[in-house]
Write an enzyme that holds these catalytic residues in place. Structure first.
Site, PDB file in Angstrom:
ATOM      1  N   ASP A 127       1.202  -1.114   0.393  1.00 46.30           N
ATOM      2  CA  ASP A 127      -0.183   0.288  -0.047  1.00 46.30           C
ATOM      3  C   ASP A 127       0.854   1.251   0.206  1.00 46.30           C
ATOM      4  O   ASP A 127       0.309   2.169  -0.882  1.00 46.30           O
ATOM      5  CB  ASP A 127      -1.016  -0.272   1.025  1.00 46.30           C
ATOM      6  N   MET A 169      -5.869  -2.663  -4.725  1.00 45.20           N
ATOM      7  CA  MET A 169      -5.841  -2.772  -3.537  1.00 45.20           C
ATOM      8  C   MET A 169      -5.067  -1.401  -3.387  1.00 45.20           C
ATOM      9  O   MET A 169      -4.603  -0.474  -4.098  1.00 45.20           O
ATOM     10  CB  MET A 169      -5.004  -3.772  -3.076  1.00 45.20           C
ATOM     11  N   GLU A 222      -9.944  -0.195  -4.006  1.00 47.61           N
ATOM     12  CA  GLU A 222     -10.959  -0.645  -3.328  1.00 47.61           C
ATOM     13  C   GLU A 222     -11.424   0.432  -2.566  1.00 47.61           C
ATOM     14  O   GLU A 222     -12.394   0.300  -1.384  1.00 47.61           O
ATOM     15  CB  GLU A 222     -10.558  -1.685  -2.838  1.00 47.61           C
TER      16      GLU A 222
HETATM   17  O1  F6P Z   1      -1.966  -3.941   3.284  1.00 49.60           O
HETATM   18  C1  F6P Z   1      -2.270  -4.866   1.995  1.00 49.60           C
HETATM   19  C2  F6P Z   1      -3.755  -5.181   1.639  1.00 49.60           C
HETATM   20  O2  F6P Z   1      -3.131  -5.860   0.050  1.00 49.60           O
HETATM   21  C3  F6P Z   1      -4.206  -4.686   1.742  1.00 49.60           C
HETATM   22  O3  F6P Z   1      -4.239  -3.328   0.091  1.00 49.60           O
HETATM   23  C4  F6P Z   1      -5.835  -4.739   1.160  1.00 49.60           C
HETATM   24  O4  F6P Z   1      -6.989  -4.219   2.006  1.00 49.60           O
HETATM   25  C5  F6P Z   1      -5.620  -5.746   2.408  1.00 49.60           C
HETATM   26  O5  F6P Z   1      -4.433  -6.203   2.393  1.00 49.60           O
HETATM   27  C6  F6P Z   1      -6.224  -6.865   1.520  1.00 49.60           C
HETATM   28  O6  F6P Z   1      -5.992  -7.853   2.952  1.00 49.60           O
HETATM   29  P1  F6P Z   1      -5.995  -9.776   3.231  1.00 49.60           P
HETATM   30  O7  F6P Z   1      -5.230 -10.490   1.838  1.00 49.60           O
HETATM   31  O8  F6P Z   1      -6.615  -9.864   4.845  1.00 49.60           O
HETATM   32  O9  F6P Z   1      -7.615  -9.981   2.516  1.00 49.60           O
END
Ligand code: F6P
Length: 344
Positions: A127, A169, A222
């Site tokens: 991120d 993401m 997102e």
């Molecule tokens: O923080 C990294 C990230 O990939 C975000 O971009 C995303 O919202 C989240 O983690 C997704 O998390 P998980 O892998 O727990 O679904």
């Protein structure tokens, strides 16, 4: 000295480069290294593995983390801090290197502040939303994957004269959508940092239709929110142990609305975990390696409660507290730059 490291939170390409950087540097200087499995869960369960030169050979070229990861939130577990202290004492650990994002580093900071445990943080996240470092490793790989995805949707959207909405993401920071959107030639970019007006998006896309540009690509984070919606678009009502909602779905919602309002056939694609998988770019391999080496050097100098960070081209140490107090989001000027290209 005895070093321990762990990887917490969502994985990202470059984690193994850090683990190798720490291990090779530490062993080279006569130290010992162990790794706790699955982030803070490994410390709670006392589950560790020895990190030897053989164990880390060549791993910097691979994605994911050989230590595995979890979103276990130590302070939320009853007696969690005491248990962590106990495990570290039992294992005779002198320095704990926590590799993670805002959540993992927040816990490392609390352990340092409240338990005086010798922690050092290494910033990771696709991120790129951590303050006090110019870039986090994982981000470069993720935006390159996203950029390639944009390149791919251009040709299919063009062939079918469609609108293609690409959901990226990034949680509450729009960095990946912004930079992959610019690089990948998105015609509109929507970020969590500014609520969007669907009518303005429709206006840009209709103008493209009217000027004979048969297709359009929309990049949407997102975490982007339409002006008329309270809250985020989420996959379900569940939250993780750090209180984060599972974002996702805004791309699909937007594609449906755009089809209705523009009269042009629309599709959506969610990049999701594709952005976190696979091997790291050269940039992330090198950044991860340098951060790992610096973390060991900091411990050798007795500098704890710090995060190793990239500032310009240098790797420096900053207080862990500075890294976790404020999320680094896209500033207005950077978004305004991107807007110059909307519709082009
Ligand atoms: O923080 C990294 C990230 O990939 C975000 O971009 C995303 O919202 C989240 O983690 C997704 O998390 P998980 O892998 O727990 O679904």
């Amino acid at each position: 000295m005895k070093f321990a490291c762990l990887t917490g939170g969502g994985d990202c390409p470059g984690l193994n480069a850090v683990i190798r950087g720490i291990t090779v540097k530490a062993i080279g200087n006569g130290h010992e290294v162990i790794g706790y499995r699955r982030g803070w869960a490994g410390i709670l369960e006392g589950e560790s593995v020895a990190l030897t030169l053989d164990a880390v050979e060549d791993i910097h070229r691979t994605g994911g983390t050989i230590l595995r990861t979890s979103r276990t939130n130590l302070p939320k577990v009853k007696g969690g801090f005491d248990k962590a202290e106990e495990t570290l004492k039992k294992d005779k650990v002198d320095a704990l290197i926590a590799i993670g994002g805002e959540d993992t580093l927040g816990v490392a900071n609390k352990l340092y502040q409240e338990k005086k445990i010798n922690t050092i943080g290494v910033p990771k996240t696709i991120d790129n939303d951590l303050s006090a470092t110019d870039y986090t490793f994982g981000y470069d790989t993720a935006i390159n994957i996203a950029t390639e995805s944009f390149d791919r949707v251009h040709t299919t959207a063009n062939s079918h004269e469609r609108i293609l909405v690409v959901e990226v993401m990034g949680r509450h920071a729009g960095w990946m959508t912004l930079e992959a959107g610019i690089a990948g030639g998105a015609h509109v970019i929507l970020l969590p940092e500014e609520k969007f007006d669907i009518n303005e998006v429709v206006g840009i896309l209709k103008k493209r239709q009217e000027t004979g540009k048969g297709y359009s690509i929309v990049a949407v984070s997102e975490g982007a929110q339409p002006k008329d919606l309270e809250g985020f678009v989420t996959q379900d009502t569940e939250k993780d142990s750090f209180g984060h909602v599972k974002l996702g779905g805004v791309g699909q919602m937007l594609a449906k609305q755009l089809e209705k309002l523009t009269g042009q056939e629309s599709r959506h694609v969610v990049l999701g975990h594709l952005q976190r998988g696979g091997s790291p770019t050269a940039f992330d391999r090198v950044l991860g390696t340098r951060l790992g080496v610096k973390a060991v050097e900091s411990a050798e100098q007795g500098e704890f409660g710090v995060m190793v960070a990239l500032r310009g081209t240098d790797i420096v140490c900053v207080p862990l507290a500075d890294a976790v107090t404020k999320l680094k989001t896209v500033p207005k000027e950077r978004y305004d730059e991107a807007k110059i290209f909307f519709g082009q």
